[in-house]
Design a protein around this motif. Structure first.
Motif, short mmCIF file in Angstrom:
data_model
loop_
_atom_site.label_atom_id
_atom_site.label_comp_id
_atom_site.label_asym_id
_atom_site.label_seq_id
_atom_site.Cartn_x
_atom_site.Cartn_y
_atom_site.Cartn_z
N UNK A 223 -78.52 -81.88 -26.92
CA UNK A 223 -77.26 -81.14 -26.91
C UNK A 223 -76.73 -80.91 -25.50
N UNK A 224 -77.61 -80.44 -24.64
CA UNK A 224 -77.16 -80.16 -23.27
C UNK A 224 -76.81 -81.43 -22.53
N UNK A 225 -77.52 -82.48 -22.81
CA UNK A 225 -77.25 -83.76 -22.15
C UNK A 225 -75.87 -84.28 -22.57
N UNK A 226 -75.57 -84.20 -23.86
CA UNK A 226 -74.27 -84.67 -24.35
C UNK A 226 -73.16 -83.81 -23.74
N UNK A 227 -73.37 -82.50 -23.78
CA UNK A 227 -72.38 -81.59 -23.21
C UNK A 227 -72.20 -81.89 -21.72
N UNK A 238 -67.18 -76.75 -25.83
CA UNK A 238 -68.11 -75.63 -25.93
C UNK A 238 -69.42 -76.16 -26.50
N UNK A 239 -69.36 -76.60 -27.73
CA UNK A 239 -70.54 -77.14 -28.39
C UNK A 239 -70.12 -78.43 -29.09
N UNK A 240 -70.63 -79.57 -28.68
CA UNK A 240 -70.15 -80.81 -29.29
C UNK A 240 -70.33 -80.81 -30.80
N UNK A 245 -71.35 -85.91 -31.15
CA UNK A 245 -72.76 -86.26 -30.86
C UNK A 245 -73.06 -87.68 -31.32
N UNK A 246 -72.57 -87.99 -32.53
CA UNK A 246 -72.85 -89.31 -33.08
C UNK A 246 -72.19 -90.41 -32.24
#
Ligand code: CTP
Length: 319
Positions: A223-227, A238-240, A245-246
């Motif tokens: 999550x943090x890496x994608x963000x 804010x939150x992908x 993500x996909x």
């Protein structure tokens, strides 16, 4: 590579010039779209500096043991444990190891898919990703049937399967899981607290009915890496969402990425109402500041990438 050093690199700042872009949503399906291999390769390379979807798609048996404590990603003070059952379903190797596909479809859940007749086109891709166990059979003409990978937020058990509060709902849930035979079932079990029981129920049913799915549980850093990747490209999410993500992960193992069912707006380009989900009556305030997501911003970002040929966003009916 740290975020700071990545920020300094020349490539990153010119990768996706987003500020001020206007989403030309109405002609996203225009026939003149051409695949931009150079940009796609560049995006893959840049995302790889933050995450490697082959690895981050799932934690593995070799790195955990039953009883290990995990801090939830969004609720760091709360913890959960790797249960015996969950451990049993951890993969021994990445479900995407050495996988590479020419054309992938990622199917979001917007009502824009209704009456699209996109089912056949979606199914013609080499790899089809779906979100949150969205139903397919009743909507096959518009959304297709094939599923190579499907996500399942723990909340889906509650939202779409009535928290398995009767034998009938349990059976429906088991049938949905059995219909996924051979596909990857991706369960973000450690994102937010509150879903522990639901994950455990799902896992028990998979084991009890020897459901033939390949379970995957995203890495704790995903999550943090994608963000981080998107923030570095000036996309202040804010939150992908699951959909973003996909897409971010799919760049690792897909060349051409085609998105369907991404439309976080209450009306279509002709002003007709569009359901939030193609399959239920849920409503959503796309621009509410209380929402954990920033879907319209994600959409504008994806539209920009569509215009540059890095992905193809299908928002109109299919031929
Ligand atoms: N989506 C979209 N427009 C909609 C509904 C969904 O673009 N009207 C995309 C989003 O990227 C979303 C994905 O389709 O993540 C899957 O939809 P859904 O299952 O509804 O995701 P949510 O549960 O709303 O959000 P989350 O990402 O938290 O799972």
């Amino acid at each position: 590579t740290s975020l700071v050093s990545y920020k300094k690199s020349k490539v990153s700042s010119s990768l996706i010039p987003l500020p001020g872009i206007k989403s030309k949503t109405s002609n996203s399906s225009s026939p003149e779209w051409t695949f931009n291999r150079t940009l796609t390769n560049l995006i893959r390379k840049n995302i790889l500096r933050f995450l490697d979807a082959e690895r981050d798609i799932s934690i593995l048996k070799s790195t955990f043991k039953p009883g290990d404590v995990i801090h939830y990603i969004f609720d760091r003070q709360s913890t959960t444990n790797i249960s015996d059952n969950l451990y049993h379903l951890l993969p021994t190797a990445s479900p995407m190891k050495n996988r590479h596909y020419k054309q992938c479809a990622i199917v979001g859940n917007s009502g824009i898919l209704l009456n699209s007749s996109c089912g056949r086109e979606i199914d013609s891709h080499d790899f089809v990703i779906r979100c949150n166990l969205a139903p397919v059979e009743e909507y096959a003409a518009d959304v297709g049937l094939r599923t190579s990978l499907v996500t399942m937020n723990p909340s889906v058990v509650q939202r779409a399967f009535q928290d398995l509060n009767s034998e009938e709902w349990v059976q429906r849930f088991v049938r949905r899981l059995q219909s996924l035979s051979g596909s990857v079932l991706w369960i973000p079990a450690f994102m937010a607290k509150g879903g522990e029981e639901r994950v455990e129920w799902a896992i028990r049913l998979i084991l009890l009915h020897t459901v033939n799915v390949r379970t995957a549980f995203p890495s704790l850093r995903l999550l943090h890496a994608v963000r981080g990747y998107w923030l570095t490209n000036h996309v202040q999410i804010k939150r992908p969402t699951t959909g973003l993500l996909m897409y971010t992960m799919a760049t690792r193992f897909c060349d051409e990425i085609h998105l369907y069912g991404f439309w976080p707006f209450a009306h279509d380009p002709d002003g007709k109402p569009v359901k939030y989900h193609y399959y239920d009556t849920l409503t959503y305030h796309y621009t509410s500041s209380a929402s954990p997501h920033t879907m319209p911003l994600e959409f504008r970002t994806l539209s920009a990438l569509h215009r540059r040929g890095a992905l193809r966003l299908h928002t109109g009916p299919c031929k």
